[in-house]
Design a protein around this motif. Structure first.
Motif, PDB file in Angstrom:
ATOM      1  N   ASP A  58       0.822  -1.171   0.100  1.00 33.85           N
ATOM      2  CA  ASP A  58       0.063   0.050  -0.104  1.00 33.85           C
ATOM      3  C   ASP A  58       1.032   1.224  -0.016  1.00 33.85           C
ATOM      4  O   ASP A  58       1.922   1.343   0.802  1.00 33.85           O
ATOM      5  N   GLU A  59       0.476   2.207  -0.716  1.00 31.04           N
ATOM      6  CA  GLU A  59       1.265   3.553  -0.643  1.00 31.04           C
ATOM      7  C   GLU A  59       0.435   4.474   0.039  1.00 31.04           C
ATOM      8  O   GLU A  59       1.164   5.573   0.339  1.00 31.04           O
ATOM      9  N   ARG A  60      -0.577   4.302   0.549  1.00 32.19           N
ATOM     10  CA  ARG A  60      -1.673   5.172   1.130  1.00 32.19           C
ATOM     11  C   ARG A  60      -1.133   5.248   2.789  1.00 32.19           C
ATOM     12  O   ARG A  60      -0.232   4.449   3.403  1.00 32.19           O
ATOM     13  N   SER A  61      -1.126   6.549   3.534  1.00 28.71           N
ATOM     14  CA  SER A  61      -0.955   6.518   4.864  1.00 28.71           C
ATOM     15  C   SER A  61      -2.441   7.022   5.349  1.00 28.71           C
ATOM     16  O   SER A  61      -2.670   8.125   4.986  1.00 28.71           O
ATOM     17  N   LEU A  62      -2.883   6.490   6.238  1.00 29.65           N
ATOM     18  CA  LEU A  62      -4.142   6.756   6.952  1.00 29.65           C
ATOM     19  C   LEU A  62      -3.815   7.172   8.439  1.00 29.65           C
ATOM     20  O   LEU A  62      -3.096   6.884   8.986  1.00 29.65           O
ATOM     21  N   GLU A  63      -4.789   7.991   8.745  1.00 34.37           N
ATOM     22  CA  GLU A  63      -5.010   8.724   9.944  1.00 34.37           C
ATOM     23  C   GLU A  63      -4.752   7.578  10.876  1.00 34.37           C
ATOM     24  O   GLU A  63      -5.716   6.685  10.939  1.00 34.37           O
ATOM     25  N   GLY A  64      -4.229   7.497  11.920  1.00 38.01           N
ATOM     26  CA  GLY A  64      -4.087   6.429  12.930  1.00 38.01           C
ATOM     27  C   GLY A  64      -3.356   5.284  12.824  1.00 38.01           C
ATOM     28  O   GLY A  64      -3.285   4.393  13.694  1.00 38.01           O
ATOM     29  N   ASP A  65      -2.537   5.222  11.667  1.00 35.93           N
ATOM     30  CA  ASP A  65      -1.847   3.991  11.125  1.00 35.93           C
ATOM     31  C   ASP A  65      -0.737   3.895  12.112  1.00 35.93           C
ATOM     32  O   ASP A  65      -0.179   4.808  12.839  1.00 35.93           O
ATOM     33  N   VAL A  66      -0.655   2.456  12.279  1.00 36.63           N
ATOM     34  CA  VAL A  66       0.622   2.082  13.310  1.00 36.63           C
ATOM     35  C   VAL A  66       1.846   1.577  12.407  1.00 36.63           C
ATOM     36  O   VAL A  66       1.562   0.759  11.493  1.00 36.63           O
ATOM     37  N   VAL A  67       2.889   2.307  12.528  1.00 39.50           N
ATOM     38  CA  VAL A  67       3.970   1.813  11.491  1.00 39.50           C
ATOM     39  C   VAL A  67       5.161   1.530  12.372  1.00 39.50           C
ATOM     40  O   VAL A  67       5.517   2.160  13.185  1.00 39.50           O
ATOM     41  N   LYS A  68       5.721   0.529  11.808  1.00 36.81           N
ATOM     42  CA  LYS A  68       7.093  -0.335  12.204  1.00 36.81           C
ATOM     43  C   LYS A  68       7.706  -0.502  11.083  1.00 36.81           C
ATOM     44  O   LYS A  68       7.369  -0.860  10.098  1.00 36.81           O
ATOM     45  N   THR A  69       9.295  -0.357  11.395  1.00 36.38           N
ATOM     46  CA  THR A  69      10.188  -0.729  10.297  1.00 36.38           C
ATOM     47  C   THR A  69      11.085  -1.769  10.736  1.00 36.38           C
ATOM     48  O   THR A  69      11.695  -1.951  11.832  1.00 36.38           O
ATOM     49  N   TYR A  70      10.974  -2.803   9.700  1.00 37.11           N
ATOM     50  CA  TYR A  70      12.042  -4.186   9.761  1.00 37.11           C
ATOM     51  C   TYR A  70      12.965  -4.457   8.887  1.00 37.11           C
ATOM     52  O   TYR A  70      12.243  -4.432   7.578  1.00 37.11           O
ATOM     53  N   GLY A  71      14.185  -4.303   8.695  1.00 38.54           N
ATOM     54  CA  GLY A  71      14.908  -4.404   7.593  1.00 38.54           C
ATOM     55  C   GLY A  71      14.697  -3.717   6.449  1.00 38.54           C
ATOM     56  O   GLY A  71      14.732  -3.947   5.219  1.00 38.54           O
ATOM     57  N   GLY A  72      14.298  -2.353   6.886  1.00 35.44           N
ATOM     58  CA  GLY A  72      14.075  -1.378   5.463  1.00 35.44           C
ATOM     59  C   GLY A  72      12.711  -1.616   5.187  1.00 35.44           C
ATOM     60  O   GLY A  72      12.278  -0.912   4.196  1.00 35.44           O
ATOM     61  N   VAL A  73      11.718  -2.362   5.806  1.00 34.79           N
ATOM     62  CA  VAL A  73      10.394  -2.403   5.329  1.00 34.79           C
ATOM     63  C   VAL A  73       9.666  -1.920   6.362  1.00 34.79           C
ATOM     64  O   VAL A  73       9.595  -2.138   7.524  1.00 34.79           O
ATOM     65  N   ASN A  74       8.638  -1.028   5.649  1.00 33.39           N
ATOM     66  CA  ASN A  74       7.623  -0.376   6.634  1.00 33.39           C
ATOM     67  C   ASN A  74       6.351  -1.333   6.701  1.00 33.39           C
ATOM     68  O   ASN A  74       5.882  -1.813   5.841  1.00 33.39           O
ATOM     69  N   VAL A  75       5.970  -1.691   7.968  1.00 29.31           N
ATOM     70  CA  VAL A  75       4.713  -2.431   8.072  1.00 29.31           C
ATOM     71  C   VAL A  75       3.541  -1.522   8.789  1.00 29.31           C
ATOM     72  O   VAL A  75       3.904  -1.018   9.968  1.00 29.31           O
TER      73      VAL A  75
END
Length: 119
Positions: A58-75
């Motif tokens: 997904d390329e979207r960023s939604l209000e309230g998203d929880v974002v974590k990064t692992y090995g250069g990958v955003n989850v």
């Protein structure tokens, strides 16, 4: 010389993406030739157990998203799905019996044989 085994502690504030899963997601993203995509993990109504997992880029960023990064990958997890996925581990397996992403979710009280839905 003593070998040390490192055990990764469960994540209490979101999803854990294993090194294997992060490497597979990174390879898939590299194959797409896009660096603006994140792996979105969501829970939707449906499936034989009541709720089902969705994993997609997904390329979207939604209000309230929880974002974590692992090995250069955003989850990314939306705020409605996040409580259902708290402490879940996403792994990638590649064996003769099975190939694909697996989700070990401590919040699931039951699941079906397909492994794609839970309650």
């Amino acid at each position: 010389m003593t070998d040390t085994i490192q055990i990764q502690a469960p994540v209490s504030d979101g999803i854990l993406l294993t090194d294997e899963a992060a490497a597979k997601v990174k390879a898939l993203l590299d194959g797409e030739g896009r660096d603006d995509l994140a792996l979105r993990v969501a829970v939707q109504p449906g499936g034989c157990s009541g709720l089902r997992y969705q994993l997609f880029f997904d390329e979207r960023s939604l209000e309230g998203d929880v974002v974590k990064t692992y090995g250069g990958v955003n989850v990314v997890t939306d705020r409605m799905s996040a409580p259902y996925l708290l402490g879940a581990t996403i792994d990638f397996v590649d064996t003769i019996e099975k190939q694909g992403f697996t989700i070990d979710n401590p919040n699931a009280t039951s699941s079906c044989a397909c492994g794609d839905s839970f309650n």
